[in-house]
Design a protein around this motif. Sequence first.
Motif, PDB file in Angstrom:
ATOM      1  N   LYS A 254      44.635  35.036 140.487  1.00  0.00           N
ATOM      2  CA  LYS A 254      45.969  35.229 140.616  1.00  0.00           C
ATOM      3  C   LYS A 254      46.648  35.528 139.336  1.00  0.00           C
ATOM      4  CE  LYS A 254      47.889  32.407 143.537  1.00  0.00           C
ATOM      5  NZ  LYS A 254      48.335  31.076 143.848  1.00  0.00           N
ATOM      6  N   PHE A 255      47.568  36.165 139.043  1.00  0.00           N
ATOM      7  CA  PHE A 255      48.145  36.260 137.691  1.00  0.00           C
ATOM      8  C   PHE A 255      49.734  36.254 137.786  1.00  0.00           C
ATOM      9  CE2 PHE A 255      49.847  39.163 134.357  1.00  0.00           C
ATOM     10  CZ  PHE A 255      48.771  38.940 133.459  1.00  0.00           C
ATOM     11  N   ARG A 256      50.267  35.330 137.102  1.00  0.00           N
ATOM     12  CA  ARG A 256      51.661  34.887 136.991  1.00  0.00           C
ATOM     13  C   ARG A 256      52.461  36.277 136.870  1.00  0.00           C
ATOM     14  NH1 ARG A 256      52.823  29.519 136.692  1.00  0.00           N
ATOM     15  NH2 ARG A 256      50.850  28.314 136.449  1.00  0.00           N
ATOM     16  N   ALA A 257      53.478  36.239 137.450  1.00  0.00           N
ATOM     17  CA  ALA A 257      54.612  37.096 137.444  1.00  0.00           C
ATOM     18  C   ALA A 257      54.047  38.604 138.293  1.00  0.00           C
ATOM     19  CB  ALA A 257      55.119  37.482 136.164  1.00  0.00           C
ATOM     20  N   SER A 258      53.071  38.339 138.885  1.00  0.00           N
ATOM     21  CA  SER A 258      52.642  39.399 139.650  1.00  0.00           C
ATOM     22  C   SER A 258      51.737  38.664 140.956  1.00  0.00           C
ATOM     23  CB  SER A 258      51.475  40.352 139.130  1.00  0.00           C
ATOM     24  OG  SER A 258      50.772  41.335 139.723  1.00  0.00           O
ATOM     25  N   GLY A 259      52.302  38.328 141.950  1.00  0.00           N
ATOM     26  CA  GLY A 259      52.161  37.568 142.981  1.00  0.00           C
ATOM     27  C   GLY A 259      52.379  36.017 143.044  1.00  0.00           C
ATOM     28  N   PHE A 260      52.412  35.541 142.017  1.00  0.00           N
ATOM     29  CA  PHE A 260      53.153  34.133 141.943  1.00  0.00           C
ATOM     30  C   PHE A 260      53.907  33.858 140.800  1.00  0.00           C
ATOM     31  CE2 PHE A 260      49.482  33.242 139.220  1.00  0.00           C
ATOM     32  CZ  PHE A 260      49.632  31.752 139.023  1.00  0.00           C
ATOM     33  N   ASP A 261      54.684  32.926 140.652  1.00  0.00           N
ATOM     34  CA  ASP A 261      55.824  32.743 139.689  1.00  0.00           C
ATOM     35  C   ASP A 261      55.219  32.918 138.255  1.00  0.00           C
ATOM     36  OD1 ASP A 261      58.178  32.323 141.186  1.00  0.00           O
ATOM     37  OD2 ASP A 261      57.694  30.353 141.744  1.00  0.00           O
ATOM     38  N   GLY A 262      56.007  33.516 137.254  1.00  0.00           N
ATOM     39  CA  GLY A 262      55.690  33.586 135.812  1.00  0.00           C
ATOM     40  C   GLY A 262      56.270  32.438 135.029  1.00  0.00           C
ATOM     41  N   PHE A 263      56.708  32.574 134.089  1.00  0.00           N
ATOM     42  CA  PHE A 263      56.864  31.593 133.251  1.00  0.00           C
ATOM     43  C   PHE A 263      58.445  31.627 132.953  1.00  0.00           C
ATOM     44  CE2 PHE A 263      52.598  32.802 131.240  1.00  0.00           C
ATOM     45  CZ  PHE A 263      51.908  31.738 131.718  1.00  0.00           C
ATOM     46  N   MET A 264      59.318  32.277 133.785  1.00  0.00           N
ATOM     47  CA  MET A 264      60.680  32.052 133.632  1.00  0.00           C
ATOM     48  C   MET A 264      61.010  30.732 134.562  1.00  0.00           C
ATOM     49  SD  MET A 264      62.539  35.801 133.655  1.00  0.00           S
ATOM     50  CE  MET A 264      64.219  35.254 133.848  1.00  0.00           C
ATOM     51  N   GLN A 265      60.769  29.601 133.916  1.00  0.00           N
ATOM     52  CA  GLN A 265      61.044  28.269 134.698  1.00  0.00           C
ATOM     53  C   GLN A 265      61.227  27.210 133.472  1.00  0.00           C
ATOM     54  OE1 GLN A 265      57.962  27.139 137.161  1.00  0.00           O
ATOM     55  NE2 GLN A 265      56.682  28.907 136.844  1.00  0.00           N
ATOM     56  N   GLU A 266      62.098  26.327 133.953  1.00  0.00           N
ATOM     57  CA  GLU A 266      62.649  25.398 132.887  1.00  0.00           C
ATOM     58  C   GLU A 266      61.104  24.466 132.404  1.00  0.00           C
ATOM     59  OE1 GLU A 266      65.847  21.611 132.214  1.00  0.00           O
ATOM     60  OE2 GLU A 266      65.475  22.560 134.464  1.00  0.00           O
ATOM     61  N   TYR A 267      60.158  24.379 133.189  1.00  0.00           N
ATOM     62  CA  TYR A 267      59.239  23.515 132.939  1.00  0.00           C
ATOM     63  C   TYR A 267      58.023  24.559 133.878  1.00  0.00           C
ATOM     64  CZ  TYR A 267      61.697  19.649 131.386  1.00  0.00           C
ATOM     65  OH  TYR A 267      62.514  18.828 130.660  1.00  0.00           O
ATOM     66  N   VAL A 268      56.763  24.527 133.038  1.00  0.00           N
ATOM     67  CA  VAL A 268      55.510  25.130 133.883  1.00  0.00           C
ATOM     68  C   VAL A 268      54.578  24.115 134.019  1.00  0.00           C
ATOM     69  CG1 VAL A 268      53.720  27.032 133.444  1.00  0.00           C
ATOM     70  CG2 VAL A 268      56.053  27.477 132.872  1.00  0.00           C
ATOM     71  N   GLN A 269      54.281  24.035 135.347  1.00  0.00           N
ATOM     72  CA  GLN A 269      52.984  23.058 135.626  1.00  0.00           C
ATOM     73  C   GLN A 269      51.770  24.209 135.565  1.00  0.00           C
ATOM     74  OE1 GLN A 269      53.699  21.226 139.617  1.00  0.00           O
ATOM     75  NE2 GLN A 269      51.870  20.338 139.408  1.00  0.00           N
ATOM     76  N   ILE A 270      50.891  23.507 134.930  1.00  0.00           N
ATOM     77  CA  ILE A 270      49.669  24.682 134.425  1.00  0.00           C
ATOM     78  C   ILE A 270      48.461  23.905 134.174  1.00  0.00           C
ATOM     79  CG2 ILE A 270      50.264  24.742 132.099  1.00  0.00           C
ATOM     80  CD1 ILE A 270      49.583  27.638 132.102  1.00  0.00           C
ATOM     81  N   LYS A 271      47.452  24.181 134.551  1.00  0.00           N
ATOM     82  CA  LYS A 271      46.050  23.607 134.413  1.00  0.00           C
ATOM     83  C   LYS A 271      45.640  23.644 132.699  1.00  0.00           C
ATOM     84  CE  LYS A 271      43.803  24.844 138.634  1.00  0.00           C
ATOM     85  NZ  LYS A 271      43.963  23.519 139.324  1.00  0.00           N
ATOM     86  N   PRO A 272      45.393  22.553 132.386  1.00  0.00           N
ATOM     87  CA  PRO A 272      45.092  22.343 130.638  1.00  0.00           C
ATOM     88  C   PRO A 272      44.338  23.579 130.210  1.00  0.00           C
ATOM     89  CG  PRO A 272      44.864  20.344 131.739  1.00  0.00           C
ATOM     90  CD  PRO A 272      45.133  21.247 132.782  1.00  0.00           C
ATOM     91  N   GLU A 273      43.149  23.922 131.008  1.00  0.00           N
ATOM     92  CA  GLU A 273      42.323  25.197 130.320  1.00  0.00           C
ATOM     93  C   GLU A 273      43.037  26.363 130.478  1.00  0.00           C
ATOM     94  OE1 GLU A 273      40.880  24.494 135.040  1.00  0.00           O
ATOM     95  OE2 GLU A 273      41.765  23.168 133.041  1.00  0.00           O
ATOM     96  N   ARG A 274      44.298  26.559 130.966  1.00  0.00           N
ATOM     97  CA  ARG A 274      44.996  27.725 130.629  1.00  0.00           C
ATOM     98  C   ARG A 274      46.119  27.603 129.619  1.00  0.00           C
ATOM     99  NH1 ARG A 274      42.678  31.838 132.660  1.00  0.00           N
ATOM    100  NH2 ARG A 274      40.874  30.273 132.222  1.00  0.00           N
ATOM    101  N   LEU A 275      45.729  26.753 128.830  1.00  0.00           N
ATOM    102  CA  LEU A 275      46.384  26.834 127.401  1.00  0.00           C
ATOM    103  C   LEU A 275      45.394  26.852 126.376  1.00  0.00           C
ATOM    104  CD1 LEU A 275      48.578  23.443 128.554  1.00  0.00           C
ATOM    105  CD2 LEU A 275      49.261  25.750 128.657  1.00  0.00           C
ATOM    106  N   VAL A 276      46.010  27.572 125.089  1.00  0.00           N
ATOM    107  CA  VAL A 276      45.333  27.545 123.791  1.00  0.00           C
ATOM    108  C   VAL A 276      46.192  27.093 122.772  1.00  0.00           C
ATOM    109  CG1 VAL A 276      44.307  29.033 122.232  1.00  0.00           C
ATOM    110  CG2 VAL A 276      43.937  29.492 124.661  1.00  0.00           C
TER     111      VAL A 276
END
Length: 341
Positions: free
Chosen positions: A107-129
């Motif tokens: 899945k890809f954010r802002a193409s099928g499910f919500d992107g980052f235009m949010q006050e807070y983003v709930q995200i898996k730690p492995e999706r962060l650098v």
Amino acid sequence: MINNIYRLVAPRKFEIAYSDIDLNGEDAIVRPTYLSICNADQRYYQGLRDAEVLKQKLPMALIHESIGVVIRDPSGTFQPGDKVVMIPNTPTEKDEIIAENYLRTSKFRASGFDGFMQEYVQIKPERLVRLPEGIDDTVAAFTEIVSVSVHAIGRFDKIAHKKRNIVGIWGDGNLGYITATFFKSMFPDVKLYIFGISEDKLSDFTFADGVYTVGHIPEDLKIDHAFECVGGAGSGKAINQIIDYINPEGTISILGVSEYPVPINTRMVLEKGLRIFGSSRSGRADFEKTVSLYETNPEIVNYLSNIVGAVVPVRNIKDMKKAFELDIQKSFGKTIMKWDK
């Protein structure tokens, strides 16, 4: 914890939606700080996608290029206050051969499910650098598109033969500039020529070994390999021009996105024995490589700062619309939204 999500519900129309974030879950919570508008976001915002596609995708929060600050991470990988880049690609499986960004199940954010235009983003730690200290936030904001170029160059290095005297890049826009910047940094001894339509834009490629407008290319000029970074209606012309000027058994890397099928001169592809491959999106390894290059080659960040266009403080939907409308009018550069709430 209630979260505000700013979704595009129809072309040029944003609305606020609310969701509940589970503070007892395993996901990290990140507060977006800088968000970069991409051409893909604009195609949704302006309603330039097919009507059926818009019907399937909307409502949806836009933006897949963003950095933020960690609020919490139950895994302990990140500490509150850490500055991170968020990876929009979200794989649901692993494959020994196929990269995460090409798996059809990803899945890809802002193409099928919500992107980052949010006050807070709930995200898996492995999706962060984690980002290096002192990096320009406005440049870091568009790390995602940078990682796509890094990904494509890495694939080029694996696929293209070793005769690399001259490489050409078609496209004088953001993608062409980013790809050229990193290619020259990674392959400093290879002559790099840029082909575009705007003399003003071409003048920004000061690190290249040569620049040419596509209507004034010397007939005897030859290249060993090429990258197509044009996309849209012009991608067919660009690819066919590359086919004309590339040496036999050269490699063509296609990065430009087109909404419609593109006709190419397959006869000459066959006669010259060319290899053509496409690259799209990127994965965690590409983000890590990109951030590493930021640290080891700080001049890259300086070059990338040249394509930072407007930086728009954003506090509400009115400001978001202002940023998107301003982005439509730009001729070059990236429009950055500074989340100012």
